[in-house]
Design a protein around this motif. Structure first.
Motif, PDB file in Angstrom:
ATOM      1  N   ASN A 196       0.862  -1.172   0.000  1.00 60.41           N
ATOM      2  CA  ASN A 196       0.000   0.000   0.000  1.00 60.41           C
ATOM      3  C   ASN A 196       0.903   1.228   0.000  1.00 60.41           C
ATOM      4  O   ASN A 196       1.499   1.555   1.015  1.00 60.41           O
ATOM      5  CB  ASN A 196      -0.910  -0.012   1.227  1.00 60.41           C
ATOM      6  N   HIS A 197       1.016   1.855  -1.160  1.00 58.65           N
ATOM      7  CA  HIS A 197       1.859   3.044  -1.303  1.00 58.65           C
ATOM      8  C   HIS A 197       1.053   4.162  -1.952  1.00 58.65           C
ATOM      9  O   HIS A 197       0.362   3.939  -2.949  1.00 58.65           O
ATOM     10  CB  HIS A 197       3.090   2.751  -2.171  1.00 58.65           C
ATOM     11  N   LEU A 198       1.160   5.340  -1.381  1.00 56.02           N
ATOM     12  CA  LEU A 198       0.494   6.526  -1.933  1.00 56.02           C
ATOM     13  C   LEU A 198      -0.992   6.252  -2.171  1.00 56.02           C
ATOM     14  O   LEU A 198      -1.523   6.549  -3.234  1.00 56.02           O
ATOM     15  CB  LEU A 198       1.181   6.972  -3.228  1.00 56.02           C
ATOM     16  N   VAL A 199      -1.631   5.644  -1.210  1.00 58.90           N
ATOM     17  CA  VAL A 199      -3.061   5.281  -1.183  1.00 58.90           C
ATOM     18  C   VAL A 199      -3.463   4.227  -2.214  1.00 58.90           C
ATOM     19  O   VAL A 199      -4.646   3.952  -2.376  1.00 58.90           O
ATOM     20  CB  VAL A 199      -4.014   6.514  -1.270  1.00 58.90           C
ATOM     21  N   PHE A 200      -2.517   3.610  -2.888  1.00 59.63           N
ATOM     22  CA  PHE A 200      -2.820   2.566  -3.860  1.00 59.63           C
ATOM     23  C   PHE A 200      -2.360   1.216  -3.329  1.00 59.63           C
ATOM     24  O   PHE A 200      -1.222   1.065  -2.882  1.00 59.63           O
ATOM     25  CB  PHE A 200      -2.105   2.820  -5.195  1.00 59.63           C
ATOM     26  N   THR A 201      -3.245   0.234  -3.396  1.00 61.88           N
ATOM     27  CA  THR A 201      -2.861  -1.142  -3.091  1.00 61.88           C
ATOM     28  C   THR A 201      -2.426  -1.773  -4.402  1.00 61.88           C
ATOM     29  O   THR A 201      -3.090  -1.606  -5.431  1.00 61.88           O
ATOM     30  CB  THR A 201      -4.046  -1.915  -2.480  1.00 61.88           C
ATOM     31  N   GLN A 202      -1.305  -2.490  -4.347  1.00 68.22           N
ATOM     32  CA  GLN A 202      -0.803  -3.114  -5.558  1.00 68.22           C
ATOM     33  C   GLN A 202      -0.149  -4.447  -5.244  1.00 68.22           C
ATOM     34  O   GLN A 202       0.244  -4.700  -4.102  1.00 68.22           O
ATOM     35  CB  GLN A 202       0.177  -2.189  -6.275  1.00 68.22           C
ATOM     36  N   LEU A 203      -0.057  -5.282  -6.248  1.00 71.78           N
ATOM     37  CA  LEU A 203       0.676  -6.534  -6.145  1.00 71.78           C
ATOM     38  C   LEU A 203       1.962  -6.372  -6.934  1.00 71.78           C
ATOM     39  O   LEU A 203       1.960  -5.841  -8.045  1.00 71.78           O
ATOM     40  CB  LEU A 203      -0.126  -7.701  -6.712  1.00 71.78           C
ATOM     41  N   LEU A 204       3.048  -6.841  -6.333  1.00 71.56           N
ATOM     42  CA  LEU A 204       4.356  -6.712  -6.950  1.00 71.56           C
ATOM     43  C   LEU A 204       5.049  -8.064  -6.836  1.00 71.56           C
ATOM     44  O   LEU A 204       5.271  -8.550  -5.721  1.00 71.56           O
ATOM     45  CB  LEU A 204       5.150  -5.629  -6.213  1.00 71.56           C
ATOM     46  N   VAL A 205       5.352  -8.684  -7.957  1.00 67.50           N
ATOM     47  CA  VAL A 205       6.049  -9.963  -7.964  1.00 67.50           C
ATOM     48  C   VAL A 205       7.520  -9.686  -8.265  1.00 67.50           C
ATOM     49  O   VAL A 205       7.857  -9.139  -9.321  1.00 67.50           O
ATOM     50  CB  VAL A 205       5.467 -10.941  -9.007  1.00 67.50           C
ATOM     51  N   LEU A 206       8.379 -10.035  -7.306  1.00 63.03           N
ATOM     52  CA  LEU A 206       9.818  -9.821  -7.447  1.00 63.03           C
ATOM     53  C   LEU A 206      10.540 -11.153  -7.542  1.00 63.03           C
ATOM     54  O   LEU A 206      10.161 -12.122  -6.881  1.00 63.03           O
ATOM     55  CB  LEU A 206      10.362  -9.041  -6.252  1.00 63.03           C
ATOM     56  N   LYS A 207      11.610 -11.171  -8.329  1.00 69.39           N
ATOM     57  CA  LYS A 207      12.459 -12.351  -8.450  1.00 69.39           C
ATOM     58  C   LYS A 207      13.883 -11.954  -8.084  1.00 69.39           C
ATOM     59  O   LYS A 207      14.375 -10.906  -8.516  1.00 69.39           O
ATOM     60  CB  LYS A 207      12.446 -12.892  -9.877  1.00 69.39           C
ATOM     61  N   VAL A 208      14.552 -12.796  -7.304  1.00 74.07           N
ATOM     62  CA  VAL A 208      15.961 -12.582  -6.997  1.00 74.07           C
ATOM     63  C   VAL A 208      16.745 -13.091  -8.207  1.00 74.07           C
ATOM     64  O   VAL A 208      16.844 -14.294  -8.446  1.00 74.07           O
ATOM     65  CB  VAL A 208      16.384 -13.305  -5.700  1.00 74.07           C
ATOM     66  N   SER A 209      17.286 -12.151  -8.984  1.00 81.31           N
ATOM     67  CA  SER A 209      17.930 -12.496 -10.252  1.00 81.31           C
ATOM     68  C   SER A 209      19.441 -12.669 -10.142  1.00 81.31           C
ATOM     69  O   SER A 209      20.043 -13.345 -10.982  1.00 81.31           O
ATOM     70  CB  SER A 209      17.603 -11.432 -11.306  1.00 81.31           C
ATOM     71  N   GLU A 210      20.047 -12.037  -9.147  1.00 85.32           N
ATOM     72  CA  GLU A 210      21.493 -12.173  -8.926  1.00 85.32           C
ATOM     73  C   GLU A 210      21.724 -12.349  -7.441  1.00 85.32           C
ATOM     74  O   GLU A 210      21.013 -11.754  -6.620  1.00 85.32           O
ATOM     75  CB  GLU A 210      22.243 -10.929  -9.424  1.00 85.32           C
ATOM     76  N   PHE A 211      22.757 -13.134  -7.104  1.00 83.20           N
ATOM     77  CA  PHE A 211      22.984 -13.430  -5.696  1.00 83.20           C
ATOM     78  C   PHE A 211      24.430 -13.872  -5.498  1.00 83.20           C
ATOM     79  O   PHE A 211      24.850 -14.881  -6.064  1.00 83.20           O
ATOM     80  CB  PHE A 211      22.030 -14.555  -5.259  1.00 83.20           C
ATOM     81  N   ILE A 212      25.180 -13.096  -4.729  1.00 88.00           N
ATOM     82  CA  ILE A 212      26.545 -13.464  -4.345  1.00 88.00           C
ATOM     83  C   ILE A 212      26.652 -13.206  -2.838  1.00 88.00           C
ATOM     84  O   ILE A 212      26.736 -12.056  -2.402  1.00 88.00           O
ATOM     85  CB  ILE A 212      27.617 -12.643  -5.107  1.00 88.00           C
ATOM     86  N   ASN A 213      26.633 -14.263  -2.063  1.00 82.30           N
ATOM     87  CA  ASN A 213      26.662 -14.169  -0.601  1.00 82.30           C
ATOM     88  C   ASN A 213      28.070 -13.808  -0.129  1.00 82.30           C
ATOM     89  O   ASN A 213      29.010 -14.474  -0.515  1.00 82.30           O
ATOM     90  CB  ASN A 213      26.228 -15.507  -0.016  1.00 82.30           C
ATOM     91  N   PRO A 214      28.300 -12.813   0.667  1.00 75.42           N
ATOM     92  CA  PRO A 214      27.419 -11.837   1.297  1.00 75.42           C
ATOM     93  C   PRO A 214      27.555 -10.439   0.702  1.00 75.42           C
ATOM     94  O   PRO A 214      27.449  -9.450   1.423  1.00 75.42           O
ATOM     95  CB  PRO A 214      27.925 -11.839   2.733  1.00 75.42           C
ATOM     96  N   VAL A 215      27.784 -10.320  -0.595  1.00 76.42           N
ATOM     97  CA  VAL A 215      28.085  -8.999  -1.153  1.00 76.42           C
ATOM     98  C   VAL A 215      27.022  -8.402  -2.077  1.00 76.42           C
ATOM     99  O   VAL A 215      27.020  -7.200  -2.316  1.00 76.42           O
ATOM    100  CB  VAL A 215      29.463  -8.986  -1.874  1.00 76.42           C
ATOM    101  N   LEU A 216      26.114  -9.219  -2.611  1.00 78.01           N
ATOM    102  CA  LEU A 216      25.162  -8.683  -3.581  1.00 78.01           C
ATOM    103  C   LEU A 216      23.939  -9.570  -3.713  1.00 78.01           C
ATOM    104  O   LEU A 216      24.058 -10.794  -3.742  1.00 78.01           O
ATOM    105  CB  LEU A 216      25.817  -8.591  -4.971  1.00 78.01           C
ATOM    106  N   PHE A 217      22.786  -8.939  -3.762  1.00 70.62           N
ATOM    107  CA  PHE A 217      21.619  -9.594  -4.335  1.00 70.62           C
ATOM    108  C   PHE A 217      20.791  -8.543  -5.048  1.00 70.62           C
ATOM    109  O   PHE A 217      20.815  -7.362  -4.710  1.00 70.62           O
ATOM    110  CB  PHE A 217      20.813 -10.426  -3.318  1.00 70.62           C
ATOM    111  N   VAL A 218      20.092  -8.998  -6.087  1.00 69.01           N
ATOM    112  CA  VAL A 218      19.297  -8.107  -6.916  1.00 69.01           C
ATOM    113  C   VAL A 218      17.898  -8.686  -7.011  1.00 69.01           C
ATOM    114  O   VAL A 218      17.729  -9.866  -7.296  1.00 69.01           O
ATOM    115  CB  VAL A 218      19.894  -7.969  -8.336  1.00 69.01           C
ATOM    116  N   ASP A 219      16.893  -7.835  -6.739  1.00 68.25           N
ATOM    117  CA  ASP A 219      15.527  -8.263  -6.996  1.00 68.25           C
ATOM    118  C   ASP A 219      14.952  -7.397  -8.110  1.00 68.25           C
ATOM    119  O   ASP A 219      15.181  -6.192  -8.154  1.00 68.25           O
ATOM    120  CB  ASP A 219      14.657  -8.253  -5.728  1.00 68.25           C
TER     121      ASP A 219
END
Length: 164
Positions: free
Chosen positions: A58-81
Motif C-alpha cells: 500500500n503506497h500513496l493510497v494505492f494497493t498493488q501486487l508486486l512480484v519480485l524475483k531474486v535475479s542475482e545473488f553473491i553471498n554476502p556482497v550482492l543480491f538483486v531483486d
C-alpha cells in the motif's frame, strides 16, 4: 530511467547485514507503515537466487501486487531483486555490501520506471523518486538498528566468555 542510490554505514559484520536485508519477515516489519505483506512465493525466511516473492503493498493510497524475483545473488556482497509483474514499467533493486573499518557499507541502487510515457516520467521525477528514497532510508535505518543490536550482543557474549 530514474536511479536512487542510498549508502548506509552499519557497525556490524557484513553477513549479519546481508542476511537482515534478505529476510522477508524483517523487511515486512521494517516497513509497517506501508503495509507490505508477502502473500506468495517465499513468504518467510531468507531469500536466495531464483526465489520469487509476491508482495501486497500500500503506497500513496494505492494497493498493488508486486512480484519480485531474486535475479542475482553473491553471498554476502550482492543480491538483486527485479519486478516480473506489477505496476512499474521496470524495477531493479541492487543490494550491495562491502566491508569497511567499522563494519559494513550497504548500498542500495534502485532503478525504476513508471508506465504512461511522459506522464509517468513526470510522476517519477516529482513524486516517486522522493517517496522511494524515503522508503529505502526508512528500511535502512531499521536494518542498521537491528544489525548493530546483534553486533553488540555478539561482543558481549565474546567478552563474557573471556577470562580476565
Amino acid at each position: 530511467m530514474p536511479l536512487i542510490e542510498v549508502q548506509t554505514e552499519i557497525n556490524a559484520d557484513i553477513q549479519t547485514c546481508f542476511d537482515l536485508a534478505r529476510d522477508v519477515g524483517f523487511y515486512q516489519k521494517s516497513l509497517k507503515k506501508t503495509i507490505e505483506i508477502p502473500i506468495a512465493g517465499k513468504i518467510s525466511g531468507l531469500i536466495e537466487k531464483g526465489d520469487y516473492v509476491t508482495w501486497e503493498t500500500n503506497h500513496l493510497v494505492f494497493t498493488q501486487l508486486l512480484v519480485l524475483k531474486v535475479s542475482e545473488f553473491i553471498n554476502p556482497v550482492l543480491f538483486v531483486d527485479e519486478m516480473v509483474k506489477g505496476d512499474f514499467k521496470s524495477y531493479r533493486h541492487e543490494h550491495i555490501f562491502k566491508n569497511n573499518k567499522n563494519g559494513t557499507i550497504m548500498t542500495d541502487r534502485f532503478y525504476f520506471k513508471s508506465p504512461y510515457g511522459i506522464i509517468g516520467k513526470i510522476v517519477d521525477e516529482i513524486i516517486l523518486k522522493r517517496y522511494m528514497r524515503k522508503l529505502i532510508i526508512t528500511r535502512n535505518k531499521a536494518l542498521k538498528i537491528k544489525a548493530e543490536q546483534i553486533a553488540a550482543k555478539q561482543k558481549i557474549e565474546v567478552l563474557s566468555k573471556m577470562s580476565f
